[in-house]
Design a protein around this motif. Structure first.
Motif, short mmCIF file in Angstrom:
data_model
loop_
_atom_site.label_atom_id
_atom_site.label_comp_id
_atom_site.label_asym_id
_atom_site.label_seq_id
_atom_site.Cartn_x
_atom_site.Cartn_y
_atom_site.Cartn_z
N TYR A 19 0.84 -1.18 0.00
CA TYR A 19 0.00 0.00 0.00
C TYR A 19 0.88 1.24 0.00
N ILE A 20 0.63 2.15 -0.92
CA ILE A 20 1.28 3.45 -0.92
C ILE A 20 0.21 4.47 -0.53
N ASP A 21 0.34 5.02 0.67
CA ASP A 21 -0.66 5.97 1.18
C ASP A 21 -2.06 5.38 1.13
N ASP A 22 -2.17 4.14 1.60
CA ASP A 22 -3.43 3.40 1.71
C ASP A 22 -4.03 3.02 0.36
N VAL A 23 -3.29 3.17 -0.73
CA VAL A 23 -3.75 2.72 -2.04
C VAL A 23 -3.11 1.37 -2.33
N TYR A 24 -3.94 0.37 -2.59
CA TYR A 24 -3.46 -0.99 -2.81
C TYR A 24 -2.87 -1.15 -4.20
N PHE B 28 -7.28 10.10 -4.67
CA PHE B 28 -7.99 11.20 -4.01
C PHE B 28 -8.46 10.71 -2.65
N HIS B 29 -7.95 11.36 -1.60
CA HIS B 29 -8.33 11.03 -0.23
C HIS B 29 -9.24 12.13 0.30
N ALA B 30 -10.37 11.72 0.83
CA ALA B 30 -11.32 12.67 1.43
C ALA B 30 -11.64 12.20 2.84
N ASP B 31 -11.34 13.03 3.82
CA ASP B 31 -11.61 12.73 5.23
C ASP B 31 -12.59 13.77 5.77
N PHE B 32 -13.66 13.26 6.38
CA PHE B 32 -14.68 14.14 6.94
C PHE B 32 -14.89 13.79 8.41
N ASP B 33 -14.73 14.75 9.27
CA ASP B 33 -15.07 14.56 10.68
C ASP B 33 -16.56 14.83 10.84
N VAL B 34 -17.34 13.76 10.80
CA VAL B 34 -18.79 13.90 10.92
C VAL B 34 -19.16 14.44 12.28
N SER B 35 -18.46 13.99 13.30
CA SER B 35 -18.63 14.49 14.65
C SER B 35 -17.32 14.26 15.39
N ILE C 218 -11.23 6.75 -0.30
CA ILE C 218 -9.97 6.66 -1.03
C ILE C 218 -10.30 6.15 -2.43
N THR C 219 -10.10 7.01 -3.42
CA THR C 219 -10.34 6.67 -4.81
C THR C 219 -9.01 6.68 -5.54
N ALA C 220 -8.72 5.65 -6.33
CA ALA C 220 -7.40 5.56 -6.95
C ALA C 220 -7.50 4.96 -8.35
N TRP D 230 -4.33 -1.41 -16.23
CA TRP D 230 -4.95 -0.34 -15.46
C TRP D 230 -5.71 -0.93 -14.28
N PHE D 231 -5.86 -0.11 -13.24
CA PHE D 231 -6.47 -0.57 -12.00
C PHE D 231 -7.22 0.59 -11.37
N PHE D 232 -8.48 0.33 -11.01
CA PHE D 232 -9.29 1.32 -10.32
C PHE D 232 -9.75 0.73 -8.99
N SER D 233 -9.71 1.52 -7.95
CA SER D 233 -10.20 1.05 -6.65
C SER D 233 -10.93 2.16 -5.92
N GLN D 234 -11.91 1.76 -5.15
CA GLN D 234 -12.67 2.68 -4.30
C GLN D 234 -12.83 2.03 -2.93
#
Length: 789
Positions: free
Chosen positions: A118-123, A352-359, A367-369, A398-402
């Motif tokens: 994993y590179i920055d949580d991307v498999y 693309f990493h998106a982190d949201f503090d819901v609370s 994590i989209t790659a 090619w490789f896509f992951s979500q």
């Protein structure tokens, strides 16, 4: 005879008790303030390394630089039970990997990696292109044992997580230049800068090149008077006395990584990352180390080579020497050609990493790659001047992951992670194969252009519960669905069909699709207890699997249709102890484990159940058990002096093997090697003046040992062969200025010039009749200057 689990675990348990009994109960408040705590995110939440009930080796960027470790492969030298090897020859630009004896080394997209990278949580779903330069990283985490209930993709052997530096609000940068042996040149630089109050950017790049160290020699040039129809490659008027046409094992690598971080509010963190790497080199440094004259002599590849006995000069070139691959037209073959020993890789990706503090107690991560690469490489599977076994390989991938993860807390005593993972992968594998060695005088030459599709979907979750003070119970569950299809195309070398001649019946493979699909449930349960601020003990049991697939190299349609194989699985038991002793001047971790390893994916040599013919079918053909003990030490007995070390012992046995595997693998053969692996490092920071105005001088010495590795059976099938053990020592001397922003380092690797073989390819019987081996780099030096801004 099947051994009880307690054999491995009790040995470790006796050491745990001894360490715990000898541990004084020191107060930690002042020590915590003075000494840094290693923080890892192996369980996708920030935890101190010594609070994480997993077998983890964590290495930060500073320690990697002090060891001169610049790529993923290099970290294996100091991590117990870990083997990483940049492959070559028949494998291209791929990284073979195993942890605790379980892994994968075949680059073919029909197979799944045994170790997740994993590179920055991307498999990274393929071995090809996985040996990244460690560019601008924060740390590396090596997780031993099956993973899956906490990670996006299942990994049966373990996982390697590379965590890069993130953009931040500071303006900073660095530049580093190295020069060394064999015209080694390395340039790397990075910069971090804010674009606005909420938008930050980081960019880093690297270029490194170096001459090779195994000479590929023109056979016709070296032996100009031989009448064996091996043509000269160099012009007759060439004034070179060496007859060298290429240097194998060279380096020519460039890479760039850029990240853009936007934090519009304190609760939102959005980061876009992109990378590009390119490598264009000769093949890996390999030489012929053995040959079976009876097998090789039967090859009708040139008029001279068909006559026995073959001269030893076809094979024996030297310790750092091999012959160029050149062929004249041979009877029954389609033409003659030259294959240069090249391999080329171009790879790029976005995430693309998106982190949201819901609370305050709930965080959502996405994590989209997307990743692509093209890989071209040439194989010479006999490694002689006679084209007895060659191939051209070209992969487009090619490789896509979500991945989605929901991390949360329930009260003060429960943490949880719920997640979902999806990936879609496509590889088109073009190959031109010349494998005329299968049966003498029956040439097998073809072109393949095979699309391979693979997709995976998983749901996973982990709950961490602290029912009472100092006791933590962790439970995890994963459900995986996977599918793969492989479509075969078989053409003549001029791309026409049907195959002519077609002595083995490959023609009906044209347009044939073989399919595999399956699902799997994995779980993990562990408990850990902190006896004191210095001592944590844990016990864990869990499962993992390596996905199934399709036999990728069939000789008959039945091999493809019937040759699908299911997952191989492991149930892993582990007990461990983590300690911080003597005001945290000594960190000592130890673990004992037992793996019940079933449905091992193994090649067969007897295809009677699959329609007969030459056999390369892969099946779930074995079961076994692997057990061992691992220890890691880090100590700072006095300020400025640091010592680190690691030790692992592995053993095990097969409990069953399908007879169709053949005599090449027998029940008494070792299931895992090497048995012993250890490393040791020491450095001391010397203050050059009382007030520090002259800076510091730091000498460092590292040594790593790897025990003998299994080769298989040689010319005498009753004798099992091993590659020799080896010990590699490295030394480094670093001066830093008083401001700690300028350093000059002189390093020597393989200090004692050990000749060693980290990996090899043995094919003495049913293949090309030779064994060739990678040769480790000889002693070399480098001078590095680094400036930080």
């Amino acid at each position: 005879m099947k051994r009880n689990i307690t054999r491995a675990l009790l040995a470790g348990g006796s050491m745990f008790a001894a360490v715990a009994a000898a541990t004084p109960a020191y107060a930690q408040a002042e020590a915590d303030a003075e000494r840094s705590v290693i923080v890892v995110t192996a369980q996708f939440r920030e935890q101190a390394l010594q609070d994480t009930p997993l077998s983890i080796t964590a290495i930060d960027a500073e320690l990697l630089r002090s060891r001169n470790q610049t790529d993923v492969e290099a970290i294996a030298a100091q991590a117990p039970s870990v083997f990483l090897n940049e492959m070559g020859g028949a494998y291209g630009d791929s990284l073979g990997a195993s942890i605790r004896g379980i892994g994968q080394f075949d680059f073919n997209p029909a197979f799944e990696p045994g170790v997740g990278i994993y590179i920055d949580d991307v498999y990274y779903s393929s071995l090809t292109g996985a040996n990244f330069d460690l560019l601008d990283i924060e740390r590396v985490e090596v997780l031993r044992g099956p993973q899956g209930t906490l990670t996006g993709r299942n990994s049966i052997g373990g996982a390697i997580r590379v965590i890069s530096q993130r953009p931040n609000a500071e303006t900073s940068g660095y530049a580093e230049v190295s020069y060394g042996a064999r015209d080694y040149i390395s340039v790397r630089a990075g910069a971090n800068f804010p674009l606005t109050d909420t938008l930050f950017m980081r960019v880093a790049g690297v270029h490194k090149e170096q001459d090779g160290y195994v000479d590929q020699v023109d056979y016709g040039c070296r032996y100009p008077n031989r009448a064996d129809n091996i043509e000269r490659m160099l012009p007759a008027n060439n004034d070179s006395d060496s007859c060298v046409v290429a240097e194998l094992g060279d380096t020519n690598y460039s890479g760039i990584r850029s990240a853009l971080l936007w934090q519009p509010t304190p609760d939102i963190d959005l980061m876009l990352t992109g990378y590009y790497v390119t490598s264009d080199t000769n093949q890996a440094a390999e030489t012929v180390t053995d040959f079976n004259q009876a097998t090789f002599g039967a090859l009708s590849v040139t008029s001279g080579a068909a006559n026995n006995p073959l001269p030893g000069s076809y094979f024996v070139c030297g310790r750092f020497c091999t012959y160029a691959n050149w062929s004249a037209t041979a009877s029954g073959q389609t033409g003659a050609y030259t294959l240069e020993p090249r391999k080329e890789l171009d790879s790029w990706g976005l995430s693309f990493h998106a982190d949201f503090d819901v609370s305050s107690s709930l965080q959502l991560q996405s994590i989209t790659a997307y990743r692509e690469y093209t890989q071209f490489f040439v194989t010479d599977d006999d490694y002689t001047p006679i084209n007895g076994a060659t191939g051209i390989n070209d992969l487009d991938y090619w490789f896509f992951s979500q991945e989605l993860r929901l991390n949360g807390q329930i009260g003060d005593n429960v943490d949880f992670t719920l997640g979902a993972f999806y990936s879609d992968q496509r590889t088109t594998y073009f190959t031109q194969q010349d494998i005329r060695y299968i049966v003498p005088n029956l040439p097998l030459q073809f072109v393949g252009d095979d699309p391979v599709n693979a997709d995976s979907f998983a749901l996973f979750g982990t709950v961490i519960w602290r029912p009472v003070e100092d006791l933590t119970i962790t439970g995890g569950l994963r459900y995986t669905e996977e599918a793969k299809d492989y479509t075969f195309h078989r053409h003549n070398l001029d791309y026409s069909t049907p195959l002519t001649p077609d002595p083995f019946g490959l023609g009906p493979l044209e347009g044939l699709t073989a399919e595999y699909s399956g699902d799997q449930i994995d779980w993990r349960l562990s408990a850990d207890y902190r006896f004191s601020p210095e001592v944590l003990a844990y016990i864990t049991v869990g499962t993992g699997f390596k996905g199934g697939g399709v036999t990728p190299r069939p000789f008959l349609p039945q091999h493809a249709i019937q040759g699908t194989f299911g997952p191989e699985t492991v149930t892993a038991y582990e007990i461990g102890l983590k300690t911080d002793l003597f005001d945290r001047r000594v960190r000592f971790n130890v673990a004992g484990f037992y793996n019940d390893y079933t449905d091992i994916q193994t090649p067969l040599s007897d295809c009677s159940a699959y329609g007969g013919g030459p056999c390369a079918v892969v099946a779930n053909a074995g079961d076994g058990e692997i057990y061992g003990i691992e220890m890691e030490l880090f100590a700072e007995p006095v300020d400025g002096l640091t010592i680190d070390g690691a030790l692992s012992w592995l053993d095990g046995e097969y409990t069953s093997i399908n007879p169709a595997v053949g005599a090449g693998l027998q029940l008494q053969d070792p299931i895992v090697t090497p048995e012993w692996q250890w490393s040791f490092g020491i450095q001391y920071v010397i203050d050059l003046s009382a007030n520090g105005s002259w800076g510091t001088l730091t000498p460092r010495f590292d040594v790593a040992f790897r025990g003998e590795q299994a080769r298989g059976r040689g010319l005498d099938p009753s004798v099992f062969l091993y590659r020799d053990d080896y010990t590699i020592a490295n030394a480094r001397l670093t001066w830093r200025n008083a401001d700690d922003d300028l350093s000059i380092s002189l390093e020597v690797s393989n200090l004692f010039d050990e000749y060693y073989i980290p990996f090899g390819f043995d094919a003495l019987y049913g293949f090309a009749g030779t064994a060739y081996s990678q040769v480790g780099e000889p002693r070399e030096w480098a001078l590095t200057v680094r400036k930080e801004f």
